[in-house]
Motif scaffolding. Structure first.
Motif, PDB file in Angstrom:
ATOM      1  N   SER A  39      39.497  79.062  13.637  1.00  0.00           N
ATOM      2  CA  SER A  39      38.220  78.403  13.933  1.00  0.00           C
ATOM      3  C   SER A  39      37.945  77.403  12.816  1.00  0.00           C
ATOM      4  O   SER A  39      38.285  77.631  11.658  1.00  0.00           O
ATOM      5  CB  SER A  39      37.086  79.426  14.002  1.00  0.00           C
ATOM      6  N   CYS A  40      37.353  76.281  13.176  1.00  0.00           N
ATOM      7  CA  CYS A  40      37.081  75.239  12.191  1.00  0.00           C
ATOM      8  C   CYS A  40      35.878  75.625  11.324  1.00  0.00           C
ATOM      9  O   CYS A  40      34.953  76.278  11.790  1.00  0.00           O
ATOM     10  CB  CYS A  40      36.824  73.916  12.899  1.00  0.00           C
ATOM     11  N   GLU A  41      35.914  75.210  10.063  1.00  0.00           N
ATOM     12  CA  GLU A  41      34.837  75.503   9.114  1.00  0.00           C
ATOM     13  C   GLU A  41      34.509  74.252   8.308  1.00  0.00           C
ATOM     14  O   GLU A  41      35.393  73.466   7.986  1.00  0.00           O
ATOM     15  CB  GLU A  41      35.258  76.623   8.152  1.00  0.00           C
ATOM     16  N   GLY A  42      33.242  74.096   7.962  1.00  0.00           N
ATOM     17  CA  GLY A  42      32.807  72.942   7.188  1.00  0.00           C
ATOM     18  C   GLY A  42      33.499  72.870   5.833  1.00  0.00           C
ATOM     19  O   GLY A  42      33.770  73.896   5.211  1.00  0.00           O
ATOM     20  N   GLY A  43      33.769  71.679   5.366  1.00  0.00           N
ATOM     21  CA  GLY A  43      34.419  71.491   4.076  1.00  0.00           C
ATOM     22  C   GLY A  43      34.895  70.063   3.926  1.00  0.00           C
ATOM     23  O   GLY A  43      34.798  69.263   4.862  1.00  0.00           O
ATOM     24  N   HIS A  44      35.405  69.733   2.751  1.00  0.00           N
ATOM     25  CA  HIS A  44      35.910  68.397   2.486  1.00  0.00           C
ATOM     26  C   HIS A  44      37.380  68.283   2.890  1.00  0.00           C
ATOM     27  O   HIS A  44      38.093  69.279   3.013  1.00  0.00           O
ATOM     28  CB  HIS A  44      35.762  68.064   1.003  1.00  0.00           C
ATOM     29  N   THR A  45      37.821  67.058   3.075  1.00  0.00           N
ATOM     30  CA  THR A  45      39.233  66.830   3.401  1.00  0.00           C
ATOM     31  C   THR A  45      40.119  67.223   2.223  1.00  0.00           C
ATOM     32  O   THR A  45      39.708  67.157   1.064  1.00  0.00           O
ATOM     33  CB  THR A  45      39.495  65.360   3.774  1.00  0.00           C
ATOM     34  N   GLN A  46      41.358  67.632   2.537  1.00  0.00           N
ATOM     35  CA  GLN A  46      42.341  68.025   1.520  1.00  0.00           C
ATOM     36  C   GLN A  46      43.687  67.364   1.814  1.00  0.00           C
ATOM     37  O   GLN A  46      44.734  68.005   1.846  1.00  0.00           O
ATOM     38  CB  GLN A  46      42.502  69.548   1.494  1.00  0.00           C
ATOM     39  N   ILE A  47      43.629  66.063   2.043  1.00  0.00           N
ATOM     40  CA  ILE A  47      44.830  65.339   2.430  1.00  0.00           C
ATOM     41  C   ILE A  47      45.819  65.248   1.267  1.00  0.00           C
ATOM     42  O   ILE A  47      47.036  65.319   1.463  1.00  0.00           O
ATOM     43  CB  ILE A  47      44.463  63.943   2.970  1.00  0.00           C
ATOM     44  N   GLU A  48      45.306  65.114   0.053  1.00  0.00           N
ATOM     45  CA  GLU A  48      46.204  65.088  -1.106  1.00  0.00           C
ATOM     46  C   GLU A  48      47.006  66.388  -1.191  1.00  0.00           C
ATOM     47  O   GLU A  48      48.221  66.375  -1.413  1.00  0.00           O
ATOM     48  CB  GLU A  48      45.410  64.906  -2.402  1.00  0.00           C
ATOM     49  N   ARG A  49      46.325  67.500  -1.001  1.00  0.00           N
ATOM     50  CA  ARG A  49      47.002  68.802  -1.046  1.00  0.00           C
ATOM     51  C   ARG A  49      48.054  68.892   0.050  1.00  0.00           C
ATOM     52  O   ARG A  49      49.157  69.422  -0.162  1.00  0.00           O
ATOM     53  CB  ARG A  49      45.965  69.910  -0.902  1.00  0.00           C
ATOM     54  N   LEU A  50      47.725  68.380   1.222  1.00  0.00           N
ATOM     55  CA  LEU A  50      48.667  68.363   2.338  1.00  0.00           C
ATOM     56  C   LEU A  50      49.912  67.552   2.001  1.00  0.00           C
ATOM     57  O   LEU A  50      51.049  67.995   2.234  1.00  0.00           O
ATOM     58  CB  LEU A  50      47.982  67.794   3.577  1.00  0.00           C
ATOM     59  N   LEU A  51      49.733  66.366   1.436  1.00  0.00           N
ATOM     60  CA  LEU A  51      50.874  65.507   1.109  1.00  0.00           C
ATOM     61  C   LEU A  51      51.758  66.136   0.034  1.00  0.00           C
ATOM     62  O   LEU A  51      52.988  66.040   0.099  1.00  0.00           O
ATOM     63  CB  LEU A  51      50.380  64.137   0.660  1.00  0.00           C
ATOM     64  N   ARG A  52      51.140  66.760  -0.950  1.00  0.00           N
ATOM     65  CA  ARG A  52      51.936  67.420  -1.996  1.00  0.00           C
ATOM     66  C   ARG A  52      52.733  68.593  -1.411  1.00  0.00           C
ATOM     67  O   ARG A  52      53.882  68.821  -1.806  1.00  0.00           O
ATOM     68  CB  ARG A  52      51.023  67.884  -3.139  1.00  0.00           C
ATOM     69  N   HIS A  53      52.131  69.300  -0.467  1.00  0.00           N
ATOM     70  CA  HIS A  53      52.864  70.378   0.199  1.00  0.00           C
ATOM     71  C   HIS A  53      54.040  69.810   0.989  1.00  0.00           C
ATOM     72  O   HIS A  53      55.155  70.352   0.952  1.00  0.00           O
ATOM     73  CB  HIS A  53      51.931  71.148   1.131  1.00  0.00           C
TER      74      HIS A  53
END
Length: 228
Positions: A101-115
């Motif tokens: 389920s989706c939850e409020g929060g900020h984007t984490q695109i940097e973390r995604l790219l590093r992964h």
């Protein structure tokens, strides 16, 4: 007390087992791998539900080539980032998505790219697909990471819901720097997203030749950008 085995395996049987294990490991390593990432912050629930149904298009499009292995990644809430197991089963991936389920929060695109870069370093990824609408991070940092992806032959295919200006500018730059592609869609264009996902899967499994064999609008749009 556990019973001892009735007989010991012969050397031939052991060698056969080890050879099969090595063959399986080799096949898995050679499978084209695609990282499928979706923004799961609060505003994304309708898109998440749509993507969970449409992701099957990736597997269907890749069936003509080799078996596609996909990892689901998402971020949501407070620093919640998830990377699932690699799977070649669209129904298994749909079950994974159905439990989120989706939850409020900020984007984490940097973390995604590093992964993604870390996974690429272990065993090559053919592509990263990202579906999102917003950006709340430093564009320079994200473009720097996208450039690293480009140098390592890891294209980003970024599909943006809506036309949020700041996100559009950064997302399109990231796609260009990684030698991937960007496209937008809206909540009325599920067929467009399905076509785009299928086109990326064809590219991941068979390269430009496989993408050129597709006659879909998604394939044509990606080809226009990839050939520049």
């Amino acid at each position: 007390m556990a019973k001892l085995p009735s007989r010991r395996s012969s050397r031939t049987e052991i060698d056969s087992f080890l050879n099969k294990s090595q063959t399986i490991a080799t096949v898995r390593k050679q499978q084209p791998r695609l990282l499928f990432a979706v923004d799961a912050t609060a505003s994304r629930q309708p898109t998440w539900d749509r993507a969970s149904h449409l992701q099957q298009e990736m597997f269907l499009a890749a069936q003509q080539g080799t078996t596609l292995s996909v990892q689901l990644c998402y971020y949501r809430g407070f620093a919640d980032f998830h990377a699932g197991p690699w799977t070649t089963d669209s129904e298994a991936l749909a079950r994974q998505m159905g439990q989120v389920s989706c939850e409020g929060g900020h984007t984490q695109i940097e973390r995604l790219l590093r992964h993604a870069l870390a996974e690429h370093g272990k065993n090559r990824l053919r592509a990263v697909v990202f579906i999102g609408d917003a950006l709340e991070e430093n564009p320079d940092t994200l473009c720097q990471l996208a450039g690293q992806c480009g140098l390592l032959q890891l294209p980003l295919f970024i599909f943006q819901e809506g036309q949020m200006g700041d996100a559009r500018s950064c997302f399109s730059s990231m796609a260009r720097l990684s030698k991937g592609a960007w496209a937008s869609f809206d909540n009325h264009s599920a067929s467009a997203l399905a076509s785009l996902l299928g086109a990326v899967a064809s590219y991941a499994s068979g390269g430009m030749q496989a993408l050129e064999r597709q006659a879909t609008e998604g394939a044509k749009l990606l080809l226009q950008q990839l050939k520049h």
